[in-house]
Write a protein that holds these residues in place. Structure first.
Motif, mmCIF file in Angstrom:
data_model
loop_
_atom_site.group_PDB
_atom_site.id
_atom_site.type_symbol
_atom_site.label_atom_id
_atom_site.label_comp_id
_atom_site.label_asym_id
_atom_site.label_seq_id
_atom_site.Cartn_x
_atom_site.Cartn_y
_atom_site.Cartn_z
ATOM 1 N N LEU A 278 -36.315 23.222 37.381
ATOM 2 C CA LEU A 278 -35.081 23.183 38.176
ATOM 3 C C LEU A 278 -34.293 21.901 37.943
ATOM 4 O O LEU A 278 -33.059 21.926 37.872
ATOM 5 N N VAL A 279 -35.000 20.782 37.825
ATOM 6 C CA VAL A 279 -34.308 19.517 37.551
ATOM 7 C C VAL A 279 -33.695 19.555 36.157
ATOM 8 O O VAL A 279 -32.542 19.159 35.953
ATOM 9 N N GLY A 280 -34.464 20.037 35.180
ATOM 10 C CA GLY A 280 -33.930 20.164 33.834
ATOM 11 C C GLY A 280 -32.740 21.096 33.786
ATOM 12 O O GLY A 280 -31.765 20.851 33.064
ATOM 13 N N GLN A 281 -32.791 22.158 34.576
ATOM 14 C CA GLN A 281 -31.697 23.125 34.616
ATOM 15 C C GLN A 281 -30.441 22.497 35.207
ATOM 16 O O GLN A 281 -29.330 22.683 34.693
ATOM 17 N N ALA A 282 -30.600 21.743 36.279
ATOM 18 C CA ALA A 282 -29.454 21.070 36.889
ATOM 19 C C ALA A 282 -28.848 20.054 35.929
ATOM 20 O O ALA A 282 -27.614 19.950 35.798
ATOM 21 N N ILE A 283 -29.703 19.300 35.239
ATOM 22 C CA ILE A 283 -29.218 18.326 34.265
ATOM 23 C C ILE A 283 -28.412 19.023 33.181
ATOM 24 O O ILE A 283 -27.339 18.555 32.771
ATOM 25 N N GLY A 284 -28.902 20.175 32.705
ATOM 26 C CA GLY A 284 -28.198 20.915 31.667
ATOM 27 C C GLY A 284 -26.918 21.555 32.156
ATOM 28 O O GLY A 284 -25.886 21.495 31.487
ATOM 29 N N ASP A 285 -26.961 22.158 33.327
ATOM 30 C CA ASP A 285 -25.788 22.856 33.857
ATOM 31 C C ASP A 285 -24.605 21.917 34.059
ATOM 32 O O ASP A 285 -23.446 22.314 33.875
ATOM 33 N N PHE A 286 -24.881 20.688 34.464
ATOM 34 C CA PHE A 286 -23.800 19.752 34.794
ATOM 35 C C PHE A 286 -23.726 18.555 33.839
ATOM 36 O O PHE A 286 -22.989 17.607 34.114
ATOM 37 N N ASN A 287 -24.477 18.639 32.726
ATOM 38 C CA ASN A 287 -24.462 17.568 31.719
ATOM 39 C C ASN A 287 -24.658 16.205 32.382
ATOM 40 O O ASN A 287 -23.890 15.262 32.164
ATOM 41 N N MET A 288 -25.716 16.095 33.172
ATOM 42 C CA MET A 288 -25.940 14.879 33.954
ATOM 43 C C MET A 288 -26.405 13.703 33.113
ATOM 44 O O MET A 288 -26.022 12.560 33.367
ATOM 45 N N ILE A 289 -27.272 13.966 32.131
ATOM 46 C CA ILE A 289 -27.854 12.885 31.337
ATOM 47 C C ILE A 289 -27.598 13.167 29.865
ATOM 48 O O ILE A 289 -27.862 14.271 29.374
ATOM 49 N N GLU A 290 -27.091 12.142 29.167
ATOM 50 C CA GLU A 290 -26.767 12.284 27.754
ATOM 51 C C GLU A 290 -27.564 11.274 26.929
ATOM 52 O O GLU A 290 -28.141 10.331 27.467
ATOM 53 N N ASP A 291 -27.555 11.505 25.637
ATOM 54 C CA ASP A 291 -28.294 10.630 24.728
ATOM 55 C C ASP A 291 -27.793 9.188 24.861
ATOM 56 O O ASP A 291 -26.584 8.929 24.828
ATOM 57 N N GLY A 292 -28.713 8.261 25.035
ATOM 58 C CA GLY A 292 -28.362 6.856 25.145
ATOM 59 C C GLY A 292 -28.085 6.370 26.549
ATOM 60 O O GLY A 292 -27.814 5.177 26.753
ATOM 61 N N ASP A 293 -28.152 7.252 27.530
ATOM 62 C CA ASP A 293 -27.897 6.858 28.918
ATOM 63 C C ASP A 293 -28.964 5.907 29.441
ATOM 64 O O ASP A 293 -30.129 5.958 29.015
ATOM 65 N N LYS A 294 -28.554 5.064 30.364
ATOM 66 C CA LYS A 294 -29.489 4.273 31.154
ATOM 67 C C LYS A 294 -29.339 4.743 32.591
ATOM 68 O O LYS A 294 -28.311 4.509 33.227
ATOM 69 N N VAL A 295 -30.347 5.425 33.089
ATOM 70 C CA VAL A 295 -30.287 6.055 34.399
ATOM 71 C C VAL A 295 -30.917 5.151 35.447
ATOM 72 O O VAL A 295 -32.102 4.811 35.359
ATOM 73 N N MET A 296 -30.126 4.766 36.426
ATOM 74 C CA MET A 296 -30.625 3.962 37.531
ATOM 75 C C MET A 296 -31.055 4.907 38.653
ATOM 76 O O MET A 296 -30.222 5.565 39.277
ATOM 77 N N VAL A 297 -32.346 4.999 38.888
ATOM 78 C CA VAL A 297 -32.879 5.880 39.931
ATOM 79 C C VAL A 297 -32.999 5.074 41.221
ATOM 80 O O VAL A 297 -33.751 4.097 41.294
ATOM 81 N N CYS A 298 -32.256 5.493 42.226
ATOM 82 C CA CYS A 298 -32.273 4.785 43.508
ATOM 83 C C CYS A 298 -33.509 5.206 44.294
ATOM 84 O O CYS A 298 -33.639 6.371 44.692
ATOM 85 N N LEU A 299 -34.383 4.266 44.525
ATOM 86 C CA LEU A 299 -35.676 4.550 45.139
ATOM 87 C C LEU A 299 -35.721 3.955 46.543
ATOM 88 O O LEU A 299 -35.669 2.739 46.716
ATOM 89 N N SER A 300 -35.805 4.829 47.539
ATOM 90 C CA SER A 300 -35.804 4.374 48.932
ATOM 91 C C SER A 300 -37.208 4.182 49.482
ATOM 92 O O SER A 300 -37.403 3.472 50.463
ATOM 93 N N GLY A 301 -38.168 4.856 48.874
ATOM 94 C CA GLY A 301 -39.516 4.883 49.420
ATOM 95 C C GLY A 301 -39.797 6.168 50.158
ATOM 96 O O GLY A 301 -40.882 6.359 50.708
#
Length: 311
Positions: free
Chosen positions: A30-53
């Motif tokens: 499902l996460v991979g599908q969402a990423i693909g459907d909306f082109n969320m992550i592209e080659d060379g991206d630096k993804v900042m994951v906001c971690l709340s705990g």
């Protein structure tokens, strides 16, 4: 042959492992599908994951790390936590956890807690001010770290709750988009958990034994309207099969000509020569007479999700 107690325990353990594996595969898909459907992550991206705990951000980081290892493209991940100086916040848990994973991380310390408590009257909800302060800080940190995408841990239930809040209290058909550009035009914010349910995220957190840190500032407030929306959705989910799925599907199947927003559809210029998506035939359908579940996700054959081999 009589089954022994040991055999029964083994079968139970096998079933548990099987269900846990199914859960992980489903969330990765499902996460991979969402990423693909909306082109969320592209080659060379630096993804900042906001971690709340919390369970959702832990799950988001875990799943993105799994997808990164299998992806046909290269992208980097950096985990960021904003320590808002809430009383009793266990400052060592996240650094220890992230260090054990070997994940690059940054802990930003800003005393927004004191600001919120000083500005907001006792008994009032703190979410609006807290989120504005947090958002500004995270945007600054993203600049400093060179992040090209900011990933938040909102899931399907969050999106539906926000939709209902805007519908009932804001007078808008509006929700959390899976991908957006910040108001300053400098940051792309993504929500890779957009297709994942809260129930799955809760179970996944238990399976993975994430070191959950409770939020004593916002999530524990009893008078939030969001809690009422959550309870209503849960009740509908129990009583009406497919209703939640249909609601979510509706967010991606919008017919502007059958609403009332003149900014989306030029009603004044409408005449017999105007081509519309659905004319009066739309009223021939009887959606209320069916209990079939909608198909909320339609993914092109070349999406990110289908390029990844899941195990």
């Amino acid at each position: 042959m009589t089954m022994t107690h040991t055999d029964a325990l083994t079968k139970a353990e096998q079933k548990r492992l099987y269900e846990n594996n199914k859960l992980e595969k489903r969330l990765c898909r499902l996460v991979g599908q969402a990423i693909g459907d909306f082109n969320m992550i592209e080659d060379g991206d630096k993804v900042m994951v906001c971690l709340s705990g919390g369970k959702d951000s832990y799950g988001l980081l875990d799943i993105l790390l799994k997808l990164k290892a299998r992806a046909p493209i290269h992208f980097d991940i950096v985990a960021v936590n904003l320590d808002q100086k809430q009383p009793g916040f266990p400052a060592d848990i996240l650094p220890n956890y992230l260090t054990s994973l070997g994940v690059p991380f940054h802990i930003e310390t800003q005393d927004t807690y004191s600001i919120v408590k000083r500005v907001i009257e006792e008994g009032k909800t703190t979410c609006s001010l807290c989120s504005r302060l947090r958002r500004g800080i995270l945007y600054r940190v993203a600049d400093e770290l060179g992040a090209t995408k900011i990933a938040l841990g909102h899931h399907r239930d969050d999106i539906l709750e926000t939709f209902l809040l805007n519908l009932f209290y804001g007078g808008k058909l509006k929700s959390m988009p899976p991908k957006l550009v910040s108001d300053d035009g400098k940051h792309v914010v993504i929500r890779p958990l957009a297709y994942a349910t809260e129930a799955d995220m809760e179970r996944y957190a238990t399976v993975q034994n994430f070191p959950i840190i409770p939020c004593n500032l916002c999530g524990s407030q009893d008078n939030l309207q969001r809690q009422a929306m959550k309870a209503m959705l849960q009740d509908w989910g129990k009583k009406h099969t497919g209703r939640i799925e249909n609601m979510f599907a509706a967010l991606s199947h919008v017919v502007p000509s059958h609403l009332l927003d003149s900014d989306l559809f030029d009603f004044k210029a409408l005449d017999v020569h105007t081509q519309v998506k659905e004319g009066d035939m739309a009223f021939d359908e009887e959606p209320c007479s069916t209990t079939e579940k909608a198909e909320p996700f339609k993914t092109d054959v070349n999406t990110y999700a289908q390029k990844i081999t899941f195990v």
